[in-house]
Write a protein that holds these residues in place. Structure first.
Motif: not given
Length: 178
Positions: A40, A47, A51, A59
């Protein structure tokens, strides 16, 4: 597949035990959080912020699937929330022998209380949050694991000795090394 997989709550020692165990057993180590950060090109905290947790958990599952295709005879350390999904617990069992490094809430709090990079602990009462999350996660950790190792009050070398003995014992016995 011959992999040794370390699971447990944040701060239980997975990363340190994994690194030392990799030297002892002469195996490479893979940290799923580090793999995700590399892919990423940002930290776990970033993250989560950008997100959300659901994206990060997806993930993790993707990372396990990749490891299942390409990995054998290694040490794999996984993020504390990874075993929460049933699918991930199944993938972990396929990957190798799973060791749950179990620690009490007080031990974990002492280890992580000054670590601001842990998104789930950025709350008013982190110690209460740790206790609650441990209660919620313990059954998932136990379900995913072949071996439970209590780490409270133990030196890293003692923990590594226990894991090595279990690995040499072979198999997937439902044993507890404590």
């Amino acid at each position: 597949m011959g992999n040794v997989i370390l699971i447990g709550f944040m701060g239980c020692g997975k990363t340190t035990v994994g690194l030392r165990l990799s030297y002892r057993l002469r195996r490479t180590i893979i940290d799923t959080d580090k793999e995700i950060e590399k892919e990423e090109k940002r930290t776990i905290s970033d993250i989560f912020a950008a997100k959300g947790e659901a994206y990060f958990r997806d993930k993790e599952t993707e990372c396990l699937r990749k490891l299942l295709e390409n990995t054998g005879n290694q040490i794999i350390s996984v993020g504390g929330g990874l075993p929460l999904r049933e699918e991930n617990r199944e993938l972990l069992r396929e990957l190798g022998q799973v060791f749950y490094l179990r620690a009490e809430a007080e031990t974990i709090y002492e280890r992580v209380k000054n670590d601001t990079s842990r998104p789930l602990l950025q709350v008013e009462d982190p110690q209460a949050e740790i206790r609650m999350l441990l209660r919620e996660r313990d059954s998932c950790y136990r379900d995913a694991s072949d071996v439970v190792i209590d780490v409270d009050g133990k030196e890293f070398e003692e923990i590594i000795d226990e894991i090595e003995a279990c690995v040499q014992n072979g198999g997937r016995d439902e044993i507890t090394c404590d």
